[in-house]
Design a protein around this motif. Structure first.
Motif, short mmCIF file in Angstrom:
data_model
loop_
_atom_site.label_atom_id
_atom_site.label_comp_id
_atom_site.label_asym_id
_atom_site.label_seq_id
_atom_site.Cartn_x
_atom_site.Cartn_y
_atom_site.Cartn_z
N MET A 53 -29.46 -62.75 -20.12
CA MET A 53 -29.75 -64.01 -20.16
C MET A 53 -29.95 -64.73 -21.52
SD MET A 53 -33.77 -63.75 -19.03
CE MET A 53 -33.43 -62.60 -17.85
N ASP A 54 -29.88 -65.91 -21.45
CA ASP A 54 -29.85 -66.74 -22.76
C ASP A 54 -31.06 -67.93 -22.66
OD1 ASP A 54 -29.15 -68.00 -25.28
OD2 ASP A 54 -27.23 -68.55 -24.60
N LEU A 55 -32.43 -67.57 -22.60
CA LEU A 55 -33.36 -68.45 -22.61
C LEU A 55 -33.35 -69.30 -23.89
CD1 LEU A 55 -36.21 -66.00 -21.13
CD2 LEU A 55 -34.53 -67.76 -19.94
N ASN A 56 -32.89 -69.10 -24.91
CA ASN A 56 -33.00 -69.77 -25.98
C ASN A 56 -31.95 -70.67 -26.15
OD1 ASN A 56 -31.17 -68.01 -26.85
ND2 ASN A 56 -32.52 -67.06 -28.33
N HIS A 57 -30.95 -70.69 -25.24
CA HIS A 57 -29.62 -71.51 -25.26
C HIS A 57 -29.02 -71.76 -26.64
CE1 HIS A 57 -30.41 -73.40 -21.12
NE2 HIS A 57 -31.61 -72.84 -21.32
N ASP A 58 -28.80 -70.58 -27.14
CA ASP A 58 -28.03 -70.55 -28.36
C ASP A 58 -26.74 -69.99 -28.42
OD1 ASP A 58 -28.41 -68.01 -28.37
OD2 ASP A 58 -29.45 -67.77 -30.45
N GLY A 60 -32.77 -68.84 -14.04
CA GLY A 60 -31.85 -69.77 -13.51
C GLY A 60 -32.58 -71.19 -13.76
N ASP A 61 -32.03 -72.32 -13.50
CA ASP A 61 -32.74 -73.74 -13.54
C ASP A 61 -33.38 -73.90 -12.32
OD1 ASP A 61 -33.34 -76.13 -14.22
OD2 ASP A 61 -31.33 -76.87 -14.43
N PHE A 62 -34.55 -73.37 -12.14
CA PHE A 62 -35.28 -73.53 -10.99
C PHE A 62 -35.94 -74.93 -10.69
CE2 PHE A 62 -35.62 -68.66 -11.83
CZ PHE A 62 -34.62 -68.51 -10.68
N ASN A 63 -36.24 -75.80 -11.79
CA ASN A 63 -36.78 -76.90 -11.72
C ASN A 63 -35.78 -78.22 -12.17
OD1 ASN A 63 -36.31 -76.76 -14.45
ND2 ASN A 63 -38.54 -77.21 -14.88
N GLY A 64 -34.35 -77.54 -12.00
CA GLY A 64 -33.33 -78.87 -12.22
C GLY A 64 -33.57 -79.76 -13.58
N ASP A 65 -34.01 -79.18 -14.47
CA ASP A 65 -34.10 -79.98 -15.85
C ASP A 65 -33.01 -79.49 -16.81
OD1 ASP A 65 -35.03 -77.63 -16.67
OD2 ASP A 65 -36.93 -78.21 -17.50
N GLY A 66 -32.01 -78.79 -16.55
CA GLY A 66 -30.97 -78.66 -17.35
C GLY A 66 -31.30 -77.53 -18.42
N SER A 67 -32.24 -76.61 -18.14
CA SER A 67 -32.37 -75.20 -18.99
C SER A 67 -32.70 -74.30 -18.09
CB SER A 67 -33.66 -75.60 -19.89
OG SER A 67 -34.88 -75.83 -19.21
N LEU A 68 -32.62 -73.07 -18.55
CA LEU A 68 -32.92 -71.85 -17.80
C LEU A 68 -34.37 -71.53 -17.67
CD1 LEU A 68 -29.95 -69.31 -18.89
CD2 LEU A 68 -30.14 -70.73 -16.80
N LYS A 125 -37.33 -76.41 -22.82
CA LYS A 125 -36.18 -77.32 -23.34
C LYS A 125 -35.84 -77.95 -22.06
CE LYS A 125 -34.65 -73.46 -26.45
NZ LYS A 125 -34.97 -74.13 -27.58
N MET A 126 -34.95 -78.79 -22.20
CA MET A 126 -34.30 -79.96 -21.31
C MET A 126 -33.08 -80.41 -21.55
SD MET A 126 -37.66 -82.35 -20.49
CE MET A 126 -36.85 -83.15 -19.07
N GLY A 130 -17.43 -66.39 -7.72
CA GLY A 130 -17.04 -67.29 -6.71
C GLY A 130 -17.32 -68.96 -7.02
N HIS A 131 -17.36 -69.37 -5.91
CA HIS A 131 -17.56 -71.23 -6.09
C HIS A 131 -19.22 -71.30 -6.18
CE1 HIS A 131 -16.81 -75.49 -5.90
NE2 HIS A 131 -17.74 -75.60 -5.11
N SER A 132 -19.89 -70.61 -5.51
CA SER A 132 -21.41 -70.48 -5.58
C SER A 132 -21.89 -69.18 -5.22
CB SER A 132 -21.89 -71.23 -4.37
OG SER A 132 -23.26 -71.67 -4.44
N PRO A 133 -22.73 -68.75 -5.88
CA PRO A 133 -23.61 -69.49 -7.10
C PRO A 133 -22.75 -69.57 -8.31
CG PRO A 133 -24.56 -67.31 -6.96
CD PRO A 133 -23.72 -67.65 -5.98
N ALA A 134 -22.89 -70.58 -9.02
CA ALA A 134 -21.98 -70.70 -10.35
C ALA A 134 -22.58 -69.82 -11.59
CB ALA A 134 -22.21 -72.26 -10.87
N ALA A 135 -21.60 -69.51 -12.23
CA ALA A 135 -21.89 -68.81 -13.22
C ALA A 135 -22.41 -69.42 -14.41
CB ALA A 135 -20.83 -67.81 -13.78
N TYR A 136 -23.61 -69.37 -15.18
CA TYR A 136 -23.89 -70.33 -16.24
C TYR A 136 -23.79 -69.73 -17.70
CZ TYR A 136 -27.06 -73.46 -18.82
OH TYR A 136 -27.20 -74.32 -19.82
N VAL A 137 -23.20 -70.58 -18.34
CA VAL A 137 -22.98 -70.21 -19.84
C VAL A 137 -23.56 -71.18 -20.76
CG1 VAL A 137 -20.62 -70.98 -20.02
CG2 VAL A 137 -21.49 -69.45 -21.70
#
Length: 609
Positions: free
Chosen positions: A437-442, A495-503, A521-522, A560-567
């Motif tokens: 995972m990439d929780l620090n989004h770097d 995963g982005d469980f609150n929909g704010d644009g971060s993991l 992060k947001m 596949g189409h869903s769930p998306a793979a996040y990078v």
């Protein structure tokens, strides 16, 4: 190289002594090392005709001038360390890299070879006296010499580049979601009801659970409302009916079954042809053939591919061939396009080696022997591109040992755990879960290790397979009263469980409590990669920043189409996504990402290269 190096290295060694290998020196990172060096060059080392001399010929210049030939003189080495350094030079199978600089009359030189630092003293031109090991420099960089060369090249090209010194993850809050009993098969982020709505799925022998975002920093249990009645000991998600939503494939210990996900937020059972009795199952993974959706079933014997034959049910397709050699106890297969040819490959690690089935049109080639071994017991696999090169590596968390297998881009692997920073010395076996995972989004893939009997380990990637674990990532609220058993972790998912644009991070604790920790992060730049509706992978996709000197900021399998793979991307702006669909040529998508993640469908239409 200024006197900063000498002062920082001396202070660091005196302060931390023998534990320097576990501590990052924030005052002297590879950024300072490269910027203060006058010369940096790299090349293979070979023994000279003289017994205590080694030489580097035809060196590659990274910064400044490089002599045609450099000679290392071991006659000047401290006697207590001579054999150690000489053995490192003999064991070295790749290039070494030398850093040299001077300022105000102070000259300093360091050699990195076979993952070790050595202190040098410059003599006459082209000659270097070897003095002693330099263990304090591990605080600057810990990892393989081949990776340090790539990092130095990267830092020379990009003067704004950074090398992180802390994990950089903070929580804005947390929420307890409930208690999940039973034997846990794992957790994962899924999209349910509609694409883009991230939910949390927990597989359990006592009954699976599904949680949906609700308001700000909260999730609600919708298991009953969604009609989810499965009990999973193994599971995977794959779009069986081609509607763009992933369906649940579950094995309960005896039978394999499918629950189709509907856009109305309800599950319904698939036809009877999708029910199958299975005596044993080590793992399930998405795996297509001729673009038909399929599931790869791992067992103690030969893997079985189940292809969805329209709405009629499964078509059994056992993988061909066996190896005569007994490789011992197998683990679940890892399914990914390891050689970047567009076709999914199947790798089954076993105790004393592995078996690799390379994909092709219509199926798979005969099996090949692979070096990938578990060392014993059933290992958990965490695939990811840890060296930032555009191909999928494999970390194996076993009950007896952990291993890291680096892919050369052609499906050939070598074990590199000892050359992976903190993974080489702070990575106990017996992890209950291992996730990339990439929780620090770097834009550098990190590794989360969960342990039922101890604290978690979050190894954050400083770049080019140099991991660090500083113990800064913690789970608030998991402390117990004196005399009570400590709470460990059974499973984790990002995963982005609150929909704010971060993991965010979901953790199932050993007492059954399920807790979600929300990232502070947001609106972070990133890509949600999808295959076209109706197509199943996995397809390997890599993201690259920069045109003249591109750097890989993430490689992953898109199932596949869903769930998306996040990078996660390292920064907003333009990037290129490279991938290859089965039977096609390499595709390149030019994408511009600003604030927040952006969806991208990996179709057969290229952008400009």
């Amino acid at each position: 190289m200024s006197r900063t190096l000498a002062a920082a290295a001396l202070a660091f060694l005196l302060l931390y002594g023998s534990v320097a290998r576990a501590i990052i020196n924030p005052r002297f990172t590879p950024v300072q090392l490269v910027s203060e060096a006058d010369q940096i060059f790299a090349g293979p080392l070979e023994a000279s005709t003289k017994p205590l001399e080694w030489k580097m010929a035809a060196a590659t210049r990274i910064k400044g001038k490089s002599p045609p030939t450099s000679v290392l003189n071991l006659a000047t080495c401290e006697k207590d360390h001579l054999d150690e350094i000489r053995q490192a030079l003999k064991d070295n199978r790749g290039p070494a890299v030398l850093f040299f600089g001077s300022q105000d009359g102070q000259k300093r030189a360091f050699l990195h070879v076979a993952g070790q630092w050595v202190k040098l003293q410059p003599a006459e031109t082209g000659r270097w006296d070897v003095l002693a090991p330099a263990p304090d420099m591990v605080g600057t960089f810990a990892g393989g010499s081949d990776m340090l060369i790539r990092m130095a090249q990267y830092l020379v090209r990009d003067t704004d580049a950074e090398v992180p010194v802390t994990v950089g993850v903070r929580w804005s809050g947390q929420a307890k979601l409930g208690n999940v009993p039973g034997t846990i098969a794992g957790m994962t982020a899924v999209e349910f009801g509609k694409a883009g709505q991230t939910c949390l799925f927990v597989g359990s022998s006592d009954g699976d659970r599904l949680f949906r975002p609700k308001g700000q920093d909260a999730l609600e249990d919708i298991t009953a409302a969604a009609g989810l009645d499965s009990k999973s000991r193994r599971f995977t998600w794959i779009d069986i009916d081609g509607d763009g939503l992933a369906d649940l494939v579950s094995w309960d210990g005896e039978n394999l079954s499918v629950r189709l996900a509907g856009s109305d937020g309800k599950f319904k059972p698939a036809g009877p042809g999708f029910s199958l009795a299975l005596a044993g199952c080590l793992g399930l993974a998405p795996c297509s053939t001729d673009r038909l959706p399929g599931v790869l079933v791992s067992s103690s014997g030969r893997p079985l591919l189940l292809a969805a034959d329209g709405g009629r049910g499964w078509k059994k397709m056992p993988l061909a061939g066996d190896l005569e050699e007994d490789l011992g106890q197998p683990s679940a297969c890892v399914v990914a396009d390891f050689d970047n040819d567009g076709f999914a490959d199947v790798l089954q690690p076993a105790q004393r080696g592995g078996i690799l089935w390379k994909g092709k049109a219509g199926g798979f080639d005969k099996p090949l022997r692979s070096a990938v071994a578990t060392g014993g017991g059933t290992a958990r696999a965490a695939p990811g591109d840890f060296a930032e090169k555009g191909s999928i590596d494999v970390f194996l968390a076993g009950p007896e040992k952990n291993t890291l297998w680096e892919n050369d881009g052609k499906g050939n692997f070598r074990e590199v755990l000892r050359y992976a920073g903190s993974l080489g010395y702070k990575c106990p076996a017996g992890a209950a879960d291992a996730q990339v995972m990439d929780l620090n989004h770097d834009g550098r893939p990190d590794l989360f290790l969960a342990y039922e009997q101890s604290d978690l380990l979050y190894h954050f990637n400083r770049g080019f397979r140099s991991f660090a674990e500083e113990g800064e990532l913690r789970l608030p609220g998991t402390q117990t009263a004196p005399g009570q058993p400590r709470l460990g972790q059974k499973a984790v998912a990002a995963g982005d469980f609150n929909g704010d644009g971060s993991l965010d991070l979901a953790v199932l604790l050993t007492n059954g409590d399920l807790v979600c920790y929300f990232n502070d992060k947001m609106s972070m730049p990133g890509l949600r990669l999808r295959l076209p509706k109706g197509m199943t992978g996995p397809v390997t996709a890599s993201c690259w920043l920069g045109d003249e000197h591109p750097i890989c900021t993430g490689t992953l399998s898109v199932a596949g189409h869903s769930p998306a793979a996040y990078v996660a991307l390292r920064s907003p702006g333009a990037c290129k996504v490279r991938y290859r669909l089965p039977g096609g040529t390499e595709q390149v998508k030019n994408v511009t990402v600003e604030d927040g993640p952006k969806d991208l469908v990996l179709d057969g239409v290229s952008g400009k290269k």
